[in-house]
Design an enzyme around this catalytic site. Sequence first.
Site, short mmCIF file in Angstrom:
data_model
loop_
_atom_site.label_atom_id
_atom_site.label_comp_id
_atom_site.label_asym_id
_atom_site.label_seq_id
_atom_site.Cartn_x
_atom_site.Cartn_y
_atom_site.Cartn_z
N LYS B 26 0.83 -1.21 0.00
CA LYS B 26 0.00 0.00 0.00
C LYS B 26 0.87 1.26 0.00
O LYS B 26 0.67 2.16 -0.82
CB LYS B 26 -0.90 -0.02 1.25
N ARG B 99 -3.39 3.04 8.84
CA ARG B 99 -3.69 1.77 8.19
C ARG B 99 -2.47 0.89 8.09
O ARG B 99 -1.34 1.37 8.00
CB ARG B 99 -4.20 2.02 6.77
N GLY B 108 -8.25 -7.22 5.19
CA GLY B 108 -9.05 -7.30 6.40
C GLY B 108 -8.40 -8.03 7.55
O GLY B 108 -9.04 -8.27 8.57
N MET B 110 -5.64 -7.09 9.23
CA MET B 110 -5.04 -6.25 10.26
C MET B 110 -5.93 -5.04 10.55
O MET B 110 -6.94 -4.82 9.90
CB MET B 110 -3.63 -5.84 9.82
N ARG B 368 -3.35 -1.03 -6.63
CA ARG B 368 -2.52 -2.23 -6.49
C ARG B 368 -2.88 -3.17 -7.63
O ARG B 368 -3.94 -3.01 -8.26
CB ARG B 368 -2.76 -2.91 -5.15
N HIS B 486 -15.75 -8.88 1.63
CA HIS B 486 -14.75 -9.77 2.22
C HIS B 486 -14.81 -11.16 1.60
O HIS B 486 -13.80 -11.72 1.16
CB HIS B 486 -14.95 -9.87 3.74
N SER B 799 14.34 -41.77 -10.76
CA SER B 799 13.09 -41.07 -10.50
C SER B 799 13.02 -40.82 -9.00
O SER B 799 13.06 -41.76 -8.20
CB SER B 799 11.91 -41.91 -10.98
N CYS B 866 8.66 -38.42 -9.10
CA CYS B 866 7.34 -39.03 -9.17
C CYS B 866 6.61 -38.99 -7.83
O CYS B 866 5.55 -39.54 -7.68
CB CYS B 866 7.44 -40.47 -9.68
N TYR B 886 12.20 -34.18 -16.08
CA TYR B 886 10.75 -34.07 -16.08
C TYR B 886 10.19 -34.17 -14.67
O TYR B 886 10.88 -34.61 -13.75
CB TYR B 886 10.12 -35.17 -16.96
#
Lengths: 912, 912
Positions: B26, B99, B108, B110, B368, B486, B799, B866, B886
């Site tokens: 903020k 704030r 919401g 804090m 933001r 909220h 693997s 895996c 992978y």
Amino acid sequence: MKKHVYFFGGGKADGNEKMKELLGGKGANLAEMAGHPALRLPVPPGFTITTEVCTYYYKNGKKYSKELKSEVGKAMKKIEELMHRKFGDPANPLLVSVRSGARKSMPGMMETVLNVGLTTKTIHGMIKQSGGNERFVYDAYRRLIMMYSDVVMEKAAGIEPKDDESGIRKQLEKIMDKVKKEKGCKSDTDLTAEDLKKLCWLFKTKVKDILGKNFPDDPDEQLWGGISAVFSSWNGKRAVSYRRIENIPDEWGTAVNVQTMVFGNMGNDSATGVAFTRNPGNGENDFYGEYLINAQGEDVVAGIRTPAPINEYSKSEHNRTLVTLEKTMPHLYKELFTYQKKLESHYRDMQDIEFTIERDKLYMLQCRIGKRNGPAAVRMAMDMLKEKLITKDEAIMRVTPSQLDELLHPIVDTKAEAKCKVVAKGLPAGPGGANGQIVFTAKDAVEWARQGKKVILVREETNPEDVEGMRAAQAILTARGGMTSHAALVARGWGKCCIVGAGALHVDAAKKELHAEGTILREGDWLTLNGTKGNVYEGRLPMMDAMKENKPLNDFLRLCDSVRKLGVRTNADTPEDAEKARQFGAEGIGLFRTEHMFYGKNSEEPLFRLRKMIVSKTESERRKALDELYPYVKKDIKGTLLAMDNLPVVIRLLDPPLHEFVPKDREKLQQLASNLGITMEELEARAENLHESNPMMGHRGVRLGITYPEISEMQIRAIFEAAAELINEGKKPYPEIMIAVVSDAKELKNQLEIVERVYKDVLAKYKIKQIRHMFGTMIEIPRAAFVADKLAEVAQFFSYGTNDMTQMGFGFSRDDIGSFLQDYLKKGILAEDPFQTIDQQGVGDIMKIGIERGRKARKNLEIGICGEHGGDPRTIEFCHRIGMDYVSCSPFRIPVARLSAAQAKIKEKAKK
Amino acid sequence: MKKHVYFFGGGKADGNEKMKELLGGKGANLAEMAGHPALRLPVPPGFTITTEVCTYYYKNGKKYSKELKSEVGKAMKKIEELMHRKFGDPANPLLVSVRSGARKSMPGMMETVLNVGLTTKTIHGMIKQSGGNERFVYDAYRRLIMMYSDVVMEKAAGIEPKDDESGIRKQLEKIMDKVKKEKGCKSDTDLTAEDLKKLCWLFKTKVKDILGKNFPDDPDEQLWGGISAVFSSWNGKRAVSYRRIENIPDEWGTAVNVQTMVFGNMGNDSATGVAFTRNPGNGENDFYGEYLINAQGEDVVAGIRTPAPINEYSKSEHNRTLVTLEKTMPHLYKELFTYQKKLESHYRDMQDIEFTIERDKLYMLQCRIGKRNGPAAVRMAMDMLKEKLITKDEAIMRVTPSQLDELLHPIVDTKAEAKCKVVAKGLPAGPGGANGQIVFTAKDAVEWARQGKKVILVREETNPEDVEGMRAAQAILTARGGMTSHAALVARGWGKCCIVGAGALHVDAAKKELHAEGTILREGDWLTLNGTKGNVYEGRLPMMDAMKENKPLNDFLRLCDSVRKLGVRTNADTPEDAEKARQFGAEGIGLFRTEHMFYGKNSEEPLFRLRKMIVSKTESERRKALDELYPYVKKDIKGTLLAMDNLPVVIRLLDPPLHEFVPKDREKLQQLASNLGITMEELEARAENLHESNPMMGHRGVRLGITYPEISEMQIRAIFEAAAELINEGKKPYPEIMIAVVSDAKELKNQLEIVERVYKDVLAKYKIKQIRHMFGTMIEIPRAAFVADKLAEVAQFFSYGTNDMTQMGFGFSRDDIGSFLQDYLKKGILAEDPFQTIDQQGVGDIMKIGIERGRKARKNLEIGICGEHGGDPRTIEFCHRIGMDYVSCSPFRIPVARLSAAQAKIKEKAKK
């Protein structure tokens, strides 16, 4: 091109004693004896086929490289030239022996073929050579057939006899027994030349009959058959099982030694014997040995005839009536005496020598570092140091940890022994004392031992097939054989209590009876052996401690202390253990397990209160039980700190999962329930709640301390209050508080907060300024090693818990490994049990990472090991190498640890 | 000296948007909006106290450094200068808001205090400032008292109300309700200035009464109280629990923003609103927002009044009758439109904007990066890429794995939905569909979910206390609130199905009833939500697959594929799973678990035969059972190889300990016994024999294959014969045979021998030349990583089985961790569950060692993962970084893996 064949003989040799890896121990020493300018002893000429050929042989489907044949041919030529005989020559034949020879001696574990080259064509030439001794030659021939058909032909045919009875050897023995019976002969020697000639014919027919092949009459076929048999025997069942026990890698392979035959059985001007440059039984600096007139080497080792002493010194109660070599052949004894002196000063160690006298000429057949028992090893080391034959470091390296361990074995209680009648006397082949129940077969020994019984293996004589049973037994007793018989050799190697040649005994293995001067003992009856004296007692005599007042031993250990860098602490859970350990030389306690104090007490009170704490449901219930437990814990800790006054004592907070302490039996559960004022159902539910699928990795160690901080608090308070009381009594306690099962620094921080809080409380309560102490962690969870830098920011010391680290490193649950460990060892997948000696490659790497990262964060971090590996010599060497500060082991292993630590330091110096 | 306070306002700013770590999100964005030359938007002046102050505050017993006070004082001075007002000045007072502002938004979670600076002394000045609006000022004052007494005073007094009813806020609300009742007022707005004045007096008396302190009348005391309250709220219960879920480190801390108050509630020329530069619900490129005339910002977020749309585009069924900002205040709407355009092109991403209009003047209060749901994220990314606003890499980075995951959530079956009547309509706040049983409290949601039930949390409106219950629920349904309420914010963040503002519903939480158009639904009744449309249905409608024919998604995933280096395979145990996974984009199978094929079948036959094999005692019994099992195994393997034709299929040989398969129930045991022709006792004895103390580390995986080679053989034969049959059918099967639980290369060699033998047999039997295949090993035992060089000499692929490696690396039994994991997370000892995301420090180090050593021995070694971690984005990034080939995960996680792999590659490029 690589050389595969190393010749020796005629004062020269291609190899030398440093080439043991390539030539095997036997081959290297033969080369040294034959070729070294300082020795040049009369060694029958021969050659060694290298161990590399063995490796090649197994890698290439049991085939040889092309070059080998011609190299062997050339070497045979050289022997023929030196001996002025020819292999396969009907007129003047050359006979050779084919013997194994690994890097490390494996007595009797591999095959041997003698008299190779004896065929129907060369028999007559051989008779001529032996001065017309037809009987001798046919005896040699029948020995060749027996040995060769068994060792080479039966195995090559892939026949595996179901039992001893059905093998070719037994079949031939039966024929021989039959002929002896027909002729009314008592002994083999009663058979005439004609009898033996007939026997050879019968043997050959039987061989063809059973194995479907003619006995080879070609000397080259015999030679190569013998060579292959030796190589094949490297992977024979006996050899493999011996290697497992002795930790000899399968990859080493064996060499093969082909050597001119010399005969100790060519008549009364011939003999064969074994000798030691010092007494291997007690270490005295005297020439010691046995020999047999008119016999082959195998006769001495097999223990069939009782050998005679070579000199006055070698006489024992057992053989004192026999004539010494010194008396019968004084000039040859003198020659032998000179050679053994030369050998000992050349090798700078006690030598074990084999010799043969053929028709009044002495030949040296083998020399090697002589095996000795523990007391002898210590004495020889200290004597040779005084004689300036060896250095201090060498003296320390001369005693193996297992030899030292022998000295620590219990001996028969001298008082009890004095009152007891000796049932039989034999040769003191293995040290210490032992008692156990009689068994008559190796198989039974293994079986009974598995059931947790202590057994004594009683045999007429032992053979290599008995090795596993011998291992399993507390002690070995044989009725026949000398100090160099199979049983004696093997037992001495292991430092196991052993008596051989107890001739007064009659062993009836079939009936499972042992007859001894009128009494008959049966399977399961108790016997006690004093292996140091050679005395056998009926019944179960008490044992006592061998360490007390052993001056050479204490001198030797002090020598070790002067060299070693690694500290030696003990694992002890009671004041009594701590005291004992301090006597053995412990420099502190590396592991005091709080939970162990609850077991094995006279009173069940503390255990009961512990259980109460465990099944508590609420914090207040738990705190109440902890309060009740507190005085017991403090008392034991105080006693232990006192016993180790001024030395560090690492106290581990409660480690095992709580449910381990829940009683299994119903009565105790009921008692607990009523004391807690809850129903049985409720108690059972609570206990059930504690059950875990994999408790080894469950709610234990620091995890308990975090969920139940009050448990940690109680223990920490007990430690500090015990220490505070001692300080106020003028003592210098030094506790080190250790947290177990840690995997993250935040766990340690959490517990450290409790330590700091309680510490302040106690200082205030006892009005003292400080209590010397440390805070540290076990390193047993693999992750701990990787975050060791973070841990070391909080911990002042690390202690490696290698049991658990091995469990988690390998994924082996120690409790469950039984279902596959044997398979793994048998199939060579594991070279050894990783719970016995540390796995340096995997687990060791984890340890190294922990030390490296830990020391990076805290330079003076104290690092030790408290797993059971801490008493294992190879692990101790490893711990030294990776820079630990100390090892900790059970009280009885402390002397071994002191030695191993010193040896580790010496080995390290040697590498630099 | 370090700077603790960063000022912004008047076209200038000390900070900028890159300073989020220091100023919080903020604060950094306020600085950017106020000070960046390209923006310089009308931001009310103020300052940010850095997150470092928060850290200092907690490290120093909730105290501040000396310098802070004077820095804050100086900054306040600057505001006063810019605003021409003075803090605490009775004539022309300055009011400020206080704030929170963390690095990452925690909506919401804090505390906030508004109207700070309003005291009995400044009230009159304030009335003057507001143009004589007495009512407005007393309303502001009563709001201050309510907020401050709750947020600052009650918490500072250390009072923790037992429940909502007993807190100070509720007490004050009760007074207000009473006054309203007395006056016959329906809404707050009906209260007069006089009423509010009286209310303030009543409030203050009550505060003194309950909290024992006067309400502070000193503006500085108010300011510092507010600042401390914000810092304290960082460690409030709600915030901590939110951080756990969002994986926000405790160490970050929050900043505090102190800013000039502007009022959207100063009359009908004032307003407040929230807007998005694009539609966060579907990603359309249109300006989207809501606003309220004469209201404060909290009124919008709290969802008490239904907000109006800012423009035509923002209209929905729900608010289409309300007047847009574009119409009521066209000049201000135009100004706002220009600002939002500027902001989006400046930030190059969709912005979430808060604005306030005070007496006809527009102020920008916050901007933001806007939260968006999955479909919107994908669409925005693809659109912005087309608009050339962002690059390809940026587009990929714009979608989080969890957003993508939303798209993969099931949706309500469209056919079933068409037939069903809508019970209620609301705002589509969270995507996808869900069904579940109604619960009315967050606590019940958690409870029921723990019992394995699927629940829908139904609330009048949600508040931060409900977060855990919202998490536990399948979906959230509220009767009130808008798209920025909220419930909507939180659900959107999680990608959870959510409908808000379903005004037709009446929620009676006390009675646990939901009234909807005549029907009454009760706790436990089933509901189905379509979160994408905002429709609520009664009963349990079927769900369907969202992936099908989603073009933007498939375009996006192809974009990912064009970037990523890491392959993506699937864990699948049946042909059906394999097919599904291939549709999702799997490039092969990374883990096919032979043992899984036995469960969940229509027929119990295969499982029965498996059990028979397991309780076999002799090899011949076992071979017989294996023969019976063989056709089943081959069939499933063949089907799977076919489904993955031409792609690799890693087939793991039997892994878990055998006793896992022994039936527990008596009937099945009996059946087994009779089939085997043995007694129940015998069978029970055999089963008992298989029991282990720590089965996780017991006789399993390759250990079974070594003790019972016939089990491996059967499976290997099934693999090769299945492949051979497919080859003869013209297919291209590609099996990779994998051995599990390996800790030493010799284990692999042992099994490889079987593979090679069977392979030759099968080639001959099927008359084919070769079957493309590989032989490899799991790396799951820690030791395996350390001997990886040795393993790689035998194995062609590795693997990583990270589940077991985490178990052994941490010493955490996954089955038993429940007893302490919660404690560990709560006490901050573990930042997260290591079975969810890989522990990169410890377990990760072990993995790295394995890769390094393995590749050293075999350069082209194929390496994958895996374990279940293979579908976790952070783990995937780690796997990319350490050079794996992978990852393999469950079919549904494949799209996420494709995205995560691409993001990993992009992050790596960014670092270079």
